[in-house]
Design a protein around this motif. Structure first.
Motif, mmCIF file in Angstrom:
data_model
loop_
_atom_site.group_PDB
_atom_site.id
_atom_site.type_symbol
_atom_site.label_atom_id
_atom_site.label_comp_id
_atom_site.label_asym_id
_atom_site.label_seq_id
_atom_site.Cartn_x
_atom_site.Cartn_y
_atom_site.Cartn_z
ATOM 1 N N SER A 1 0.809 -1.225 0.000
ATOM 2 C CA SER A 1 0.000 0.000 0.000
ATOM 3 C C SER A 1 0.842 1.274 0.000
ATOM 4 O O SER A 1 0.339 2.350 -0.315
ATOM 5 C CB SER A 1 -0.951 0.008 1.198
ATOM 6 N N GLN A 2 2.135 1.164 0.337
ATOM 7 C CA GLN A 2 2.963 2.362 0.371
ATOM 8 C C GLN A 2 3.353 2.814 -1.035
ATOM 9 O O GLN A 2 3.119 3.957 -1.408
ATOM 10 C CB GLN A 2 4.223 2.137 1.211
ATOM 11 N N TRP A 3 3.938 1.927 -1.816
ATOM 12 C CA TRP A 3 4.442 2.313 -3.136
ATOM 13 C C TRP A 3 3.895 1.455 -4.262
ATOM 14 O O TRP A 3 4.368 1.567 -5.395
ATOM 15 C CB TRP A 3 5.978 2.236 -3.158
ATOM 16 N N CYS B 1 6.307 11.371 5.354
ATOM 17 C CA CYS B 1 6.447 9.926 5.210
ATOM 18 C C CYS B 1 5.076 9.261 5.150
ATOM 19 O O CYS B 1 4.058 9.866 5.504
ATOM 20 C CB CYS B 1 7.261 9.344 6.366
ATOM 21 N N PHE B 2 5.065 8.043 4.704
ATOM 22 C CA PHE B 2 3.836 7.257 4.610
ATOM 23 C C PHE B 2 3.272 7.026 6.006
ATOM 24 O O PHE B 2 3.992 6.696 6.944
ATOM 25 C CB PHE B 2 4.134 5.930 3.933
ATOM 26 N N TRP C 1 -3.873 7.885 -0.475
ATOM 27 C CA TRP C 1 -2.526 7.732 0.103
ATOM 28 C C TRP C 1 -2.346 8.727 1.236
ATOM 29 O O TRP C 1 -2.509 9.931 1.058
ATOM 30 C CB TRP C 1 -1.474 7.965 -0.978
#
Length: 212
Positions: A46-48, A164-165, A198
């Motif tokens: 899910s981050q990148w 940041c995520f 996001w």
């Protein structure tokens, strides 16, 4: 960066390279895609996402624009004078797979259309990545932060920020906690960056008194 007497010496050196250096963009893409592969293999997509950046010309163009406005810090493996198995940088130019990590810093904040301006002049960490497959990368993330703090103070600035995520599988227990352990604090609420939902968190750290 001070090293405790009983600690092993760092196996890397951090130095500034010109943003136009041909090693910079390929290294960014290499480290990013390595991270995507590592995260995906652990169910943390899910981050990148799951697709490599090097296959997306639009993303590459955005990265190049970011690199152009940044001061680029690269880590390189230390070469032991007694080692005969490692060539010097003169004999063997650095390639992305040999770079343990990189950090990009600018006077402009990331995503200015989303992230509010700071209350004082700042430096902003646009990108920080270390290789998960490189033995020399241990402790490198913290070392980059320390270098960024000194670089900021040397420029007469007192504030260092990054984002940041802050969502997905790791949520608050992930990168936000990592940066809090390094002395950063949350600067405002989480922000939604795009239509996919996001979530990012701006973090800030006072690093010294800015010069008036």
């Amino acid at each position: 960066m001070a090293t405790p007497p009983d600690a092993p010496l760092p196996s890397y050196e951090i130095h500034i390279v010109p943003s136009s250096d041909p090693i910079v963009l390929p290294t960014f893409l290499y480290l990013f895609d390595e991270a995507v592969e590592w995260l995906t293999a652990r169910g943390l997509s899910s981050q990148w996402g799951t697709e490599p950046m090097k296959s997306d010309p639009t993303h590459i163009e955005k990265v190049q624009r970011m690199v152009d406005i940044c001061t680029v810090f690269l880590a390189s493996p230390k070469v032991s004078p007694s080692s005969e198995s490692i060539s010097s940088p003169v004999d063997e130019p650095m390639t992305p797979s040999l770079v343990p990590g990189m950090c990009l810093i600018s006077r402009q904040r990331c995503h200015p259309e989303i992230i509010p301006p700071a209350s004082e002049p700042e430096n902003y960490i646009q990108y920080l990545a270390t290789s998960r497959s490189h033995a020399a990368s241990k402790g490198l993330g913290k070392a980059f932060i320390e270098v960024a703090e000194k670089f900021t103070r040397d420029q007469g600035l007192g504030l260092l920020r990054l984002d940041c995520f802050a969502g997905g599988e790791l949520g608050e227990g992930g990168l936000v906690k990592v940066y809090e352990r390094l002395g950063f604090r949350k600067a405002g609420p989480k922000l939604v960056y795009d239509e996919s939902g996001w979530l990012g968190q701006v973090m800030e750290k006072k690093v010294g008194k800015a010069v008036e």
